[in-house]
Design a protein around this motif. Sequence first.
Motif, PDB file in Angstrom:
ATOM      1  N   PRO A   5       1.201  -1.421  -0.082  1.00 36.46           N
ATOM      2  CA  PRO A   5      -0.520   0.172  -0.206  1.00 36.46           C
ATOM      3  C   PRO A   5       0.823   1.394   0.095  1.00 36.46           C
ATOM      4  CG  PRO A   5      -0.305  -0.909   2.013  1.00 36.46           C
ATOM      5  CD  PRO A   5       1.415  -1.738   0.932  1.00 36.46           C
ATOM      6  N   VAL A   6       0.173   2.253  -0.855  1.00 38.52           N
ATOM      7  CA  VAL A   6       1.194   3.098  -0.867  1.00 38.52           C
ATOM      8  C   VAL A   6      -0.077   5.105  -0.896  1.00 38.52           C
ATOM      9  CG1 VAL A   6       2.421   5.037  -2.149  1.00 38.52           C
ATOM     10  CG2 VAL A   6       2.753   3.056  -2.077  1.00 38.52           C
ATOM     11  N   ALA A   7       0.114   5.173   0.529  1.00 39.59           N
ATOM     12  CA  ALA A   7      -1.025   6.561   1.038  1.00 39.59           C
ATOM     13  C   ALA A   7       0.069   8.303   0.333  1.00 39.59           C
ATOM     14  CB  ALA A   7      -0.502   6.266   2.362  1.00 39.59           C
ATOM     15  N   THR A   8      -1.175   8.317   0.366  1.00 43.76           N
ATOM     16  CA  THR A   8      -0.524   9.812  -0.556  1.00 43.76           C
ATOM     17  C   THR A   8      -0.859  10.697   0.185  1.00 43.76           C
ATOM     18  OG1 THR A   8      -1.421   9.844  -2.062  1.00 43.76           O
ATOM     19  CG2 THR A   8       0.209   9.012  -3.137  1.00 43.76           C
ATOM     20  N   PHE A   9      -2.023  11.012   0.373  1.00 42.65           N
ATOM     21  CA  PHE A   9      -2.860  11.945   0.331  1.00 42.65           C
ATOM     22  C   PHE A   9      -4.373  12.142   1.538  1.00 42.65           C
ATOM     23  CE2 PHE A   9      -6.002  15.729  -0.290  1.00 42.65           C
ATOM     24  CZ  PHE A   9      -5.371  16.445  -0.555  1.00 42.65           C
ATOM     25  N   LEU A  10      -3.966  12.684   2.776  1.00 48.54           N
ATOM     26  CA  LEU A  10      -4.717  12.619   3.523  1.00 48.54           C
ATOM     27  C   LEU A  10      -5.728  13.647   3.186  1.00 48.54           C
ATOM     28  CD1 LEU A  10      -3.828  12.181   7.015  1.00 48.54           C
ATOM     29  CD2 LEU A  10      -4.790  10.100   5.714  1.00 48.54           C
ATOM     30  N   ASN A  11      -7.388  13.618   3.563  1.00 42.91           N
ATOM     31  CA  ASN A  11      -8.491  15.257   3.161  1.00 42.91           C
ATOM     32  C   ASN A  11      -9.614  14.718   4.648  1.00 42.91           C
ATOM     33  OD1 ASN A  11      -9.236  17.501   2.356  1.00 42.91           O
ATOM     34  ND2 ASN A  11     -10.706  16.298   0.797  1.00 42.91           N
ATOM     35  N   PRO A  12      -9.966  15.846   5.696  1.00 45.63           N
ATOM     36  CA  PRO A  12      -8.447  16.867   5.588  1.00 45.63           C
ATOM     37  C   PRO A  12      -7.378  16.286   5.903  1.00 45.63           C
ATOM     38  CG  PRO A  12     -10.587  16.498   6.878  1.00 45.63           C
ATOM     39  CD  PRO A  12     -11.141  15.204   6.264  1.00 45.63           C
ATOM     40  N   THR A  72      -0.701   5.317   9.059  1.00 44.25           N
ATOM     41  CA  THR A  72      -0.320   4.598   7.518  1.00 44.25           C
ATOM     42  C   THR A  72      -1.477   2.915   7.761  1.00 44.25           C
ATOM     43  OG1 THR A  72       0.096   3.324   9.839  1.00 44.25           O
ATOM     44  CG2 THR A  72       1.790   4.507   9.241  1.00 44.25           C
ATOM     45  N   VAL A  73      -1.089   2.880   6.291  1.00 41.32           N
ATOM     46  CA  VAL A  73      -2.227   1.092   6.032  1.00 41.32           C
ATOM     47  C   VAL A  73      -1.667   0.358   5.814  1.00 41.32           C
ATOM     48  CG1 VAL A  73      -3.718   1.032   4.700  1.00 41.32           C
ATOM     49  CG2 VAL A  73      -3.541   3.533   4.725  1.00 41.32           C
ATOM     50  N   THR A  74      -2.082  -0.446   6.894  1.00 42.00           N
ATOM     51  CA  THR A  74      -1.713  -1.979   6.589  1.00 42.00           C
ATOM     52  C   THR A  74      -2.936  -2.938   5.793  1.00 42.00           C
ATOM     53  OG1 THR A  74       0.051  -1.933   8.630  1.00 42.00           O
ATOM     54  CG2 THR A  74      -0.958  -3.584   8.058  1.00 42.00           C
ATOM     55  N   SER A  81       4.964   3.518   3.797  1.00 45.39           N
ATOM     56  CA  SER A  81       6.251   3.736   4.247  1.00 45.39           C
ATOM     57  C   SER A  81       6.319   5.142   3.809  1.00 45.39           C
ATOM     58  CB  SER A  81       7.114   3.342   4.454  1.00 45.39           C
ATOM     59  OG  SER A  81       7.943   3.793   4.982  1.00 45.39           O
ATOM     60  N   PRO A  82       6.604   6.385   3.291  1.00 46.69           N
ATOM     61  CA  PRO A  82       6.697   6.708   4.968  1.00 46.69           C
ATOM     62  C   PRO A  82       5.481   7.198   5.479  1.00 46.69           C
ATOM     63  CG  PRO A  82       7.277   8.146   3.452  1.00 46.69           C
ATOM     64  CD  PRO A  82       6.667   7.381   2.630  1.00 46.69           C
ATOM     65  N   PRO A  83       5.135   7.174   6.928  1.00 49.01           N
ATOM     66  CA  PRO A  83       3.421   7.382   7.264  1.00 49.01           C
ATOM     67  C   PRO A  83       3.237   9.532   6.201  1.00 49.01           C
ATOM     68  CG  PRO A  83       5.089   7.628   9.249  1.00 49.01           C
ATOM     69  CD  PRO A  83       5.804   7.411   7.864  1.00 49.01           C
ATOM     70  N   LEU A  84       1.414   8.949   6.721  1.00 49.53           N
ATOM     71  CA  LEU A  84       1.277  10.680   6.033  1.00 49.53           C
ATOM     72  C   LEU A  84       1.281  11.052   7.775  1.00 49.53           C
ATOM     73  CD1 LEU A  84      -1.390   9.682   3.684  1.00 49.53           C
ATOM     74  CD2 LEU A  84       0.970  10.438   3.358  1.00 49.53           C
ATOM     75  N   THR A  85       1.494  12.227   7.673  1.00 48.47           N
ATOM     76  CA  THR A  85       0.773  12.746   9.157  1.00 48.47           C
ATOM     77  C   THR A  85      -0.776  14.053   9.428  1.00 48.47           C
ATOM     78  OG1 THR A  85       3.278  13.439   8.921  1.00 48.47           O
ATOM     79  CG2 THR A  85       1.763  15.407  10.805  1.00 48.47           C
ATOM     80  N   LEU A  86      -1.277  13.340  10.286  1.00 46.25           N
ATOM     81  CA  LEU A  86      -2.716  14.153  10.830  1.00 46.25           C
ATOM     82  C   LEU A  86      -2.359  14.853  12.043  1.00 46.25           C
ATOM     83  CD1 LEU A  86      -5.592  13.812  10.141  1.00 46.25           C
ATOM     84  CD2 LEU A  86      -5.893  11.966  11.791  1.00 46.25           C
ATOM     85  N   THR A  87      -2.885  16.170  12.192  1.00 41.82           N
ATOM     86  CA  THR A  87      -2.211  16.952  13.255  1.00 41.82           C
ATOM     87  C   THR A  87      -4.056  16.957  13.940  1.00 41.82           C
ATOM     88  OG1 THR A  87      -2.700  19.589  11.748  1.00 41.82           O
ATOM     89  CG2 THR A  87      -0.431  17.767  11.440  1.00 41.82           C
TER      90      THR A  87
END
Length: 87
Positions: A5-12, A72-74, A81-87
């Motif tokens: 898995p490849v995580a590229t974008f979070l919204n929001p 991260t997504v498993t 990897s690398p992880p995305l960041t949620l604030t």
Amino acid sequence: FSYVPVATFLNPTSSPAAGGQLITLTGSGFTTVNGSAIVRVGSRNATVVSQSNTQIVFISPASVTAGPAAVTVTVGLQTSSPPLTLT
């Protein structure tokens, strides 16, 4: 054969500390061939609402600590990897 898995974008890209925010994660390799996706925000599992090969919608969990958290997504035995960041 295993998909990575490849995580590229979070919204929001942010969520209240109490959690409960509906978030869309975009990427690839989220196929259900290898099982359901597990989304982790920091040290907690998020609730996955829907999953396709390129998109996962999840509900953010309450935060354990203040500040940014790694997302991260498993799928199967593979973790993004690398992880995305949620604030």
